[in-house]
Design an enzyme around this catalytic site. Structure first.
Site, PDB file in Angstrom:
ATOM      1  N   ASP A   1      -5.268   5.985  10.810  1.00 28.19           N
ATOM      2  CA  ASP A   1      -5.727   5.396   9.548  1.00 28.19           C
ATOM      3  C   ASP A   1      -6.624   4.183   9.824  1.00 28.19           C
ATOM      4  O   ASP A   1      -6.474   3.139   9.207  1.00 28.19           O
ATOM      5  CB  ASP A   1      -4.524   4.996   8.693  1.00 28.19           C
TER       6      ASP A   1
ATOM      7  N   GLY B   1       0.833  -1.192   0.000  1.00 30.45           N
ATOM      8  CA  GLY B   1       0.000   0.000   0.000  1.00 30.45           C
ATOM      9  C   GLY B   1       0.860   1.231   0.000  1.00 30.45           C
ATOM     10  O   GLY B   1       2.075   1.176  -0.222  1.00 30.45           O
ATOM     11  N   GLY B   2       0.203   2.375   0.250  1.00 29.63           N
ATOM     12  CA  GLY B   2       0.930   3.628   0.200  1.00 29.63           C
ATOM     13  C   GLY B   2       1.971   3.750   1.290  1.00 29.63           C
ATOM     14  O   GLY B   2       2.940   4.489   1.155  1.00 29.63           O
TER      15      GLY B   2
ATOM     16  N   GLY C   1       3.723   1.086   2.689  1.00 25.55           N
ATOM     17  CA  GLY C   1       4.824   0.149   2.573  1.00 25.55           C
ATOM     18  C   GLY C   1       4.331  -1.206   2.107  1.00 25.55           C
ATOM     19  O   GLY C   1       3.297  -1.310   1.452  1.00 25.55           O
TER      20      GLY C   1
ATOM     21  N   LYS D   1       6.550  -6.008   8.094  1.00 27.43           N
ATOM     22  CA  LYS D   1       6.113  -4.800   7.390  1.00 27.43           C
ATOM     23  C   LYS D   1       7.270  -3.824   7.266  1.00 27.43           C
ATOM     24  O   LYS D   1       7.941  -3.521   8.252  1.00 27.43           O
ATOM     25  CB  LYS D   1       4.957  -4.136   8.140  1.00 27.43           C
TER      26      LYS D   1
END
Length: 710
Positions: free
Chosen positions: A171, A59-60, A62, A79
């Site tokens: 988020d 995703g944006g 990582g 991650k």
């Protein structure tokens, strides 16, 4: 995201190599393609001590890999945060926050085993969860609202734990809630978003166009996250726990309704809908109390949301844990007479928060025109009797306001909430005085209304965790509300169900208010009108007491759901009083007492209603004990038998010790000792009492005059 996958350990013959630099998703794709075409053409990657297995998602922020921890022999989700462009300082800050996450241990937060830096990228070795995400769980089969709330409340517990540790998610969305059976865990705290600035929300990375004009369906801009963002994040302000609360409410609403609360084809249209409070209604059968809890969490102003995630979760779980039993049927029957079925209907959207009036610290008379000599004289002239008794509580209220205003002005760091609250109380006092001047003489009702219905100044000392403002409605609605309060102040006397009042409430006026004024314009006044309708029904031919009990419970729940804890406390104490006046089960009695205690606990310790309703409950407790415990039996032992009376004596002793105690309070304590068979304790209590006049209704309350039981 983390998805279900079959993992194959890295064979011992495969060469391992450390990742030479930032590892982008395309790097892993190339390696996997090469392995398929050419066999083991490339060594397996190692990040820290972790052996990368396969790509799970990207995703944006990582990428996430499945990896093996060779030391512990377990699979982890690895991650890697995309490299920051803000330099070493930002990387260090991200690493510190990642390490803070690693210290957070909670069953509803994906565990972070380790944090480090690899080739300029912060990486997290996290617990591997293989049950899919929340949106997958929701689509698996139809689920009732109780099941959905139960799972999301777990995710809320995880957020609350993170907030307590000083972390903000930034988020929160369905893709960041991972499921393992019926257990929810939150992941993907927005580490990379902590360095976001307002400009990032004003343009796209590709063409510089205004982001507010971009469609929400674009996948190269914020990855759909704006659909869950709080409005303050759109404005480029720092995300706070209140921002997470907003996002959590959007997710809950979407999970229950099948669509998000706010609609907009573009980000700009979405933000406009949020700022208007244009919530798209649900079509599913979700209780109105759930919607009321979520509406508060979706407030544009963060200060108008719940005090914290814990308070929001208590409200949600309170709805989920409340059995409807036969209440709906009983309210339906009562509604034919009073229309109280509206208590269970979906409440209107709360009124918008008004900007506070300025608190002028340079004004010699801050209550000029509100409660000065001229205004006091006008109020006195409008009254024909008991002027002194009526004006005394108003004078005391004005004096207390001036002290609070002076303390605010002398504070080195004036509090915005205090200014807002004081301005609200100033408006309320002005509206109250105007209602007295404009209406016919009310006599003793003016003093009673001032004592019971002028909003507490104790709320202004610090932000409260319930809806405390009373002057947000338009002026014409406020005028109607204060006229109603004056006329029906008799409904708000202590113990209104079993104590006669010389000023019976005007049921017709209350009914007209709730049927002509939308509750969204003044929800507090609407709740008060329903309360006065209940009391009017008890003293007139309107409604049987057994149905009033059902409606008192419904009002207590509704007022609590909209954040009006003081009105909820009144309703629950009324329910406790009604229960004691007739046959009841221990479970129902316990429910009423818990409801009252919960609402009272939300009020500041110095709130005058807290003291007054505690006195009411102590009197009710004594009445219960006199019925449950035979007179004199406690003198012969038997702790279990005497427990109700011992509890009543303890409660009355606390009331008698309060500075506001009356001779009636002390005499009731003495009579409780008499009933227990302890004449020595009764004599000691009376010996310390000045020979003051005792109010007959206080002592006669012990016998509980029969209510209408038609």
């Amino acid at each position: 995201m983390h998805t279900r996958a079959t993992l194959i350990p890295v064979p011992p013959t495969v060469r391992l190599t450390a990742a030479p630099g930032p590892l982008a998703p395309i790097d892993q794709v190339r390696r996997q393609v090469a392995a398929v075409l050419f066999g083991d053409a490339a060594p397996a990657l190692v990040i820290g001590r972790f052996q990368v297995q396969r790509l799970l998602g990207s995703g944006g922020m990582g990428v996430v890999y499945a990896a093996t921890d060779p030391q512990l022999g377990r699979t982890v989700a690895l991650k890697l945060i995309q490299p920051t462009t803000a330099g070493a300082h930002a990387t260090e800050r991200l690493l510190r926050e990642a390490q803070a996450m690693a210290r957070l241990q909670h069953p509803n937060v994906v565990a972070v085993h380790e944090a480090g830096v690899n080739g300029g990228q912060v990486y997290l070795a996290m617990e591997y969860v293989d049950g899919g995400t929340l949106d997958v769980w929701l689509r698996a089969r139809p689920r009732g609202w109780q099941e959905v709330l139960g799972v999301l409340a777990q995710a809320g517990d995880g957020l609350a734990a993170a907030h307590a540790a000083g972390l903000v998610h930034r988020d929160f969305k369905p893709a960041n809630v991972l499921m393992s059976g019926a257990r929810a865990r939150i992941s993907d705290f927005g580490l990379a978003r902590s360095s976001a600035v307002a400009e990032e929300l004003e343009r796209t990375a590709s063409d510089g166009a205004l982001l507010l004009d971009q469609p929400l369906t674009r996948t190269d801009v914020l990855l759909g996250t704006p659909a869950y963002m709080a409005p303050e994040q759109f404005r480029g302000e720092a995300a706070t726990p209140a921002s997470d609360q907003f996002s959590f409410a959007v997710v809950v609403y979407e999970a229950l309704a099948g669509h998000r609360p706010f609609r907009g084809e573009t980000i700009g249209a979405l933000l406009a809908a949020i700022e208007r409070g244009a919530i798209h209604p649900m079509k599913r059968g979700v209780p109105a109390r759930v919607l009321a809890v979520l509406r508060r969490a979706l407030a544009v102003d963060p200060a108008r949301r719940w005090p914290d995630m814990s308070a929001l979760l208590v409200a949600l779980r309170g709805v989920r844990a409340t059995p409807r039993r036969a209440m709906v049927a009983a309210v339906t029957g009562a509604s034919a007479l009073l229309g109280l079925g509206l208590l269970l209907s979906e409440p209107d959207r709360p009124p918008p928060t008004l900007l506070p009036l300025p608190v002028d610290c340079g004004e010699a008379e801050p209550l000029r025109g509100v409660w000065d000599a001229g205004r006091r004289g006008q109020v006195a002239a409008a009254m024909s009797a008991e002027t002194g008794l009526a004006l005394a509580p108003i004078d005391a209220y004005a004096a207390e306001w001036r002290i609070a205003q002076r303390e605010y002005c002398q504070s080195p760091e004036p509090n915005v909430w205090t200014a807002t609250c004081l301005a609200d109380r100033r408006t309320a006092l002005s509206d109250f005085a105007q209602a007295v001047v404009e209406a016919p003489s009310f006599g003793g009702l003016v003093g009673l209304a001032a004592s019971e219905l002028l909003p507490a100044l104790a709320d202004c000392a610090a932000p409260v965790n319930y809806r405390a403002l009373v002057s947000e409605a338009p002026p014409e609605v406020r005028a109607q509300a204060w006229h109603l309060r004056l006329v029906n102040a008799g409904a708000f006397v202590p113990r209104p169900a079993t104590r006669e009042t010389g000023f019976p409430p005007d049921a017709e006026l209350a009914r007209r208010f709730v049927t002509t004024v939308p509750s969204a314009q003044d929800p507090r006044a609407a709740h008060e009108a329903w309360f006065s309708l209940l009391v009017a029904g008890l003293h007139g031919p309107l409604l049987p007491a057994r149905d009033s009990l059902v409606d008192a419970v419904a009002l207590g729940r509704r007022a609590a759901a909209t954040g009006h804890a003081d009105i909820a406390a009144r309703a629950w104490v009324l329910a406790a009083e009604l229960l004691e006046a007739g046959p009841h089960t221990d479970d129902v009695r316990e429910e009423a007492w818990v409801g009252a205690a919960t609402a009272l606990a939300a009020l500041p310790e110095a709130h005058p209603l807290r003291v007054r309703l505690r006195r009411d409950l102590a009197y009710i407790e004594l009445a219960h004990a006199r019925h449950a415990v035979p007179a004199g039996v406690c003198a012969h032992g038997g702790a279990d038998v005497c427990r109700p009376l011992a509890t009543a004596i303890a409660d009355l002793a606390a009331v008698a010790a309060d500075p506001s105690a009356t001779a009636g309070d002390t005499e009731l304590l003495a009579r409780a000792h008499d009933h227990a068979g302890d004449s020595g304790a009764a004599a000691a209590v009376r010996a310390g009492t000045a020979p003051l006049c005792l109010a007959e209704h206080d002592l006669g309350f012990l016998d509980f005059p029969a209510l209408n039981t038609r």
